[in-house]
Scaffold this active site. Structure first.
Site, short mmCIF file in Angstrom:
data_model
loop_
_atom_site.label_atom_id
_atom_site.label_comp_id
_atom_site.label_asym_id
_atom_site.label_seq_id
_atom_site.Cartn_x
_atom_site.Cartn_y
_atom_site.Cartn_z
N GLU A 233 0.80 -1.08 -0.35
CA GLU A 233 -0.11 -0.04 0.00
C GLU A 233 0.79 1.33 0.13
O GLU A 233 0.79 2.20 0.83
CB GLU A 233 -1.10 0.00 1.26
CG GLU A 233 -1.83 -1.10 1.18
CD GLU A 233 -2.85 -1.50 2.18
OE1 GLU A 233 -2.84 -0.82 3.32
OE2 GLU A 233 -3.94 -1.94 1.95
N ARG A 283 -6.41 -11.41 -5.92
CA ARG A 283 -5.49 -10.76 -4.61
C ARG A 283 -5.18 -11.81 -3.36
O ARG A 283 -4.07 -11.93 -2.73
CB ARG A 283 -6.17 -9.67 -4.00
CG ARG A 283 -5.81 -9.18 -2.84
CD ARG A 283 -6.26 -7.68 -2.35
NE ARG A 283 -6.03 -7.55 -0.94
CZ ARG A 283 -6.39 -6.56 -0.20
NH1 ARG A 283 -7.06 -5.48 -1.05
NH2 ARG A 283 -6.22 -6.46 0.99
N ASP A 312 -7.97 -9.35 4.14
CA ASP A 312 -7.79 -8.26 4.88
C ASP A 312 -9.05 -8.24 6.29
O ASP A 312 -9.55 -7.12 6.11
CB ASP A 312 -7.78 -7.00 4.00
CG ASP A 312 -7.42 -5.88 4.96
OD1 ASP A 312 -7.07 -6.02 6.19
OD2 ASP A 312 -7.30 -4.66 4.44
N GLU A 340 -12.28 -2.88 11.99
CA GLU A 340 -12.33 -1.84 10.97
C GLU A 340 -13.36 -2.53 9.77
O GLU A 340 -14.01 -1.95 9.49
CB GLU A 340 -10.93 -2.23 10.33
CG GLU A 340 -10.92 -1.55 8.67
CD GLU A 340 -9.64 -1.63 8.13
OE1 GLU A 340 -8.64 -2.39 8.59
OE2 GLU A 340 -9.57 -1.11 6.67
N GLU A 441 -22.36 -11.46 10.75
CA GLU A 441 -21.94 -11.97 9.45
C GLU A 441 -23.19 -12.16 8.55
O GLU A 441 -23.15 -12.16 7.44
CB GLU A 441 -21.42 -13.49 9.79
CG GLU A 441 -20.97 -14.33 8.84
CD GLU A 441 -20.43 -15.58 9.11
OE1 GLU A 441 -20.43 -15.88 10.35
OE2 GLU A 441 -19.70 -16.13 8.28
C1 GCV Z 1 -2.22 0.20 8.44
C2 GCV Z 1 -5.87 -2.41 5.52
C3 GCV Z 1 -6.41 -0.94 6.22
C4 GCV Z 1 -5.21 -0.24 6.33
C5 GCV Z 1 -4.08 -0.93 7.16
C6 GCV Z 1 -3.72 -2.02 6.30
C7 GCV Z 1 -2.62 -2.88 6.80
O1 GCV Z 1 -5.76 -2.27 4.10
O2 GCV Z 1 -7.31 -0.59 5.63
O3 GCV Z 1 -5.64 0.94 7.15
O4 GCV Z 1 -2.81 0.01 7.25
O5 GCV Z 1 -4.65 -2.79 6.01
O6 GCV Z 1 -2.90 -3.72 7.65
O7 GCV Z 1 -1.33 -2.51 6.66
#
Ligand code: GCV
Length: 606
Positions: A233, A283, A312, A340, A441
């Site tokens: 990222e 992915r 993720d 998240e 869920e």
């Molecule tokens: C810290 C996801 C989250 C990001 C996070 C990333 C990671 O993409 O949305 O905010 O960044 O995971 O775990 O590095």
């Protein structure tokens, strides 16, 4: 003398006054004395984190071991549980909490207020809250705290440079609780010092890291190590110099090795600039593809940290195949306590049942350490929702003993946090937490599909929000069906698993319903194991998820929660109900519009 107004969260078994000690064994003595427990302590340094509580209540253990023993003894007494017998030893030496706090004071994916540690580019904390946090962590056995975000943003790189004196002061506070600090570092940090490259094989880069790390350890001799997010990222990493991640990780590990530090290297590496038209790149395959071929090339003090699922932290994912693949590398599994994708600490989502599933599939012996992204912040109760503390509490105990049963963990948390509850009330609280994940869920993305969340902030529905985006997160819904075939005849992702898991998932008819749409593309009229069509199951789950959330709200209202937990929990429950209804209606409308299928029970579809 620091005191806290009220004992927060599960710490009700300790006095409001805070220990002003500087070593774990002193803290153990202080806590026992102030709780009125006359238990002799015997420090046997060789025992490290382990402890044993004798018949006479004497606690024997290493310097940290006696502290863990003291907390376990006081907790067991408060919860009226039997004392643990025999030597208690944690499964993993590193039980880590990764905070994603930015130096500016905000928290990436933080849902409990601003940072407990930073504000305006520098450390800014309340020492009493730090000691309370030390107590919280030590009471459940968490022993490593990474204070800054893995995305090293703004002035955070200074932490290991001119920020060292302040970092050392914070380390002093946590040392009394047996918690060692860790820092996230920027792989490209040498570029700030006139070195024209961050190439891990360049001698100038190696020298810079070795010298800087010597300075770091001169200030904090027991720092646990560095945490690194590289080539992920948009973060810098070795790929820019044509090097691989073993080159990058080993270079940093060699700077840490003389000091006994660990280099924790995250494996969250994938192409975040994918073209949604590309159906070949899948992915979930990325981490295994990058790392499995490097097995055996990492130094002893490198730990690869792998998210528990291949995507993720989605609501439901299978275990990451990378965790099963690397037999000659030290590995850590990573969970995310910050909710998240699981309700932002507004919706209830107790995680232990999910960890149990991951460990049952992975096997505790596959990893040598464990990590979780924190859910802490400056809110009065530390975790936003008072019940989100159950995830932090359970995580610590689970990291100590991954054979732990989810119900036992959540029930212990409940009994310590709300000692005023009757047995019946304790049971309904525990039942509610135990089913919270299944409910969440049901009303969100169906059957392991993932990524139907609102892209802006990741709370609430956005069925197509990720569909034409660059993140590699597609569900491919159309008028005929939904999902991606990840078997050998599809993307081939399934082939990354060992046989026994491949066999579990490969046949669409036998693949467990919960992950059906993770592994397979299905038609809306395909029939599931219970005789329902896929489309009917999607509708039913969404209606039922909301009904179960409403039942949970009723249970919550009937619990005699003390103030302010009651007000906070009830207000958040209203938001959860609104969220659940929105998810239900948007997901059902989405699939109804594609499939044209009516609901067998005639409920409203919009
Ligand atoms: C810290 C996801 C989250 C990001 C996070 C990333 C990671 O993409 O949305 O905010 O960044 O995971 O775990 O590095």
């Amino acid at each position: 003398m620091d005191t806290i107004k009220e004992a927060p969260c599960w710490l009700t078994f300790l006095p409001g006054e805070l220990p002003q000690t500087s070593a774990p064994e002193e803290t153990a003595r202080w806590e026992l004395a102030h709780a009125g427990a006359r238990c002799p302590l015997r420090v046997d340094e060789a025992m490290g984190d382990a402890f044993e509580i004798g018949e006479d209540g004497a606690i024997t253990g290493g310097r940290t071991g006696v502290l863990y023993g003291a907390y376990r003894l006081l907790m067991a007494r408060a919860a009226k549980e039997p004392l643990p017998r025999g030597v208690q030893r944690p499964r993993y030496a590193l039980r880590m909490l990764n905070c994603w706090d930015n130096a500016e004071g905000d928290i990436e994916r933080g849902y409990s207020g601003r940072s407990l540690f930073f504000e305006g580019g520098r450390f800014a904390y309340d020492p009493a809250r730090m000691r309370t946090l030390g107590r919280m962590l030590a009471s459940v056995g968490v022993n490593v705290l990474c204070v800054n975000n893995v995305n090293v943003l703004g002035p955070a790189w200074r932490l290991i440079e001119d920020g060292l004196p302040e970092l050392a002061r914070l380390a002093d506070i946590f040392r009394a609780f047996g918690v060692r600090l860790m820092v996230s570092i920027d792989f490209a940090q040498p570029l700030r010092h006139g070195i024209p490259t961050a190439d891990p094989l360049d001698e100038r880069v190696q020298r810079w890291w070795a010298e800087q790390t010597d300075k770091v350890y001169a200030a904090i001799p027991d720092l646990a190590g560095y945490l690194v997010k590289a080539d992920s990222e948009h973060r810098p990493g070795p790929f820019a110099y044509g090097r691989d991640h073993a080159d990058g990780a080993n270079m940093l590990a060699r700077a840490l090795a003389p000091h006994g530090g660990a280099l924790v290297w995250r494996c969250f590496v994938y192409n975040c600039q994918q073209d949604w038209r590309d159906r070949k790149t899948d992915r979930p395959m990325a981490a295994y593809t990058h790392y499995a071929p490097l097995d055996g090339r990492f130094d002893e003090n490198v730990i690869l940290q792998v998210k528990h699922g291949p995507f993720d932290f989605q609501v439901r994912e299978p275990v990451s195949p990378l965790l099963l693949a690397m037999k000659q590398t030290r590995m850590a599994v990573e969970f995310q306590l910050a909710q998240e994708y699981t309700g932002h600490q507004i919706d209830l989502y107790a995680m232990p049942p999910m960890w149990r599933e991951v460990f049952d599939d992975m096997g505790a012996e596959r990893v040598q350490a464990i990590a979780a992204v924190g859910n802490l912040g400056r809110d009065e109760n530390y975790t936003g929702h008072p019940f989100a503390a159950a995830n932090l509490f359970s995580y610590g105990l689970f990291a100590w003993d991954p054979d732990a049963e989810p119900r036992a963990l959540l029930s212990l948390w409940g009994r310590l946090t709300y000692p005023n509850f009757s047995e019946r009330e304790q049971r309904s609280l525990c039942d509610m937490l135990m089913e919270s994940r299944a409910i969440y869920e049901q009303y969100t993305a169906p059957l392991g599909l993932c990524w139907m969340v609102c892209r802006d902030g990741h709370y609430g529905p956005g069925p197509d929000d990720y569909e034409y985006a660059a993140w590699g997160t597609y569900h491919r819904a159309d008028r005929d069906g939904v999902g991606i075939d990840r078997t050998a005849s599809g993307t081939g992702y399934l082939m990354q698993y060992p046989d026994w898991l491949r066999e579990r998932y490969e046949d669409a008819a036998r693949c467990p319903d919960a992950l059906k749409l993770f592994f397979h593309r299905m038609r809306y009229d395909d029939v599931l194991s219970d005789g329902r069509t896929l489309i009917q199951r999607i509708y039913d789950d969404h209606f039922e998820g909301v009904e179960r959330a409403e039942a949970m709200a009723k249970t919550l209202r009937a619990l005699p929660l003390p103030s302010p937990d009651r007000e906070v929990a009830l207000e958040r429950m209203e938001r959860q109900l609104a969220n659940a209804r929105e998810w239900r209606d948007q997901v059902n409308a989405f699939f109804h519009r594609y499939s044209g299928a009516p609901d067998a029970h005639g409920r409203p579809l919009y």
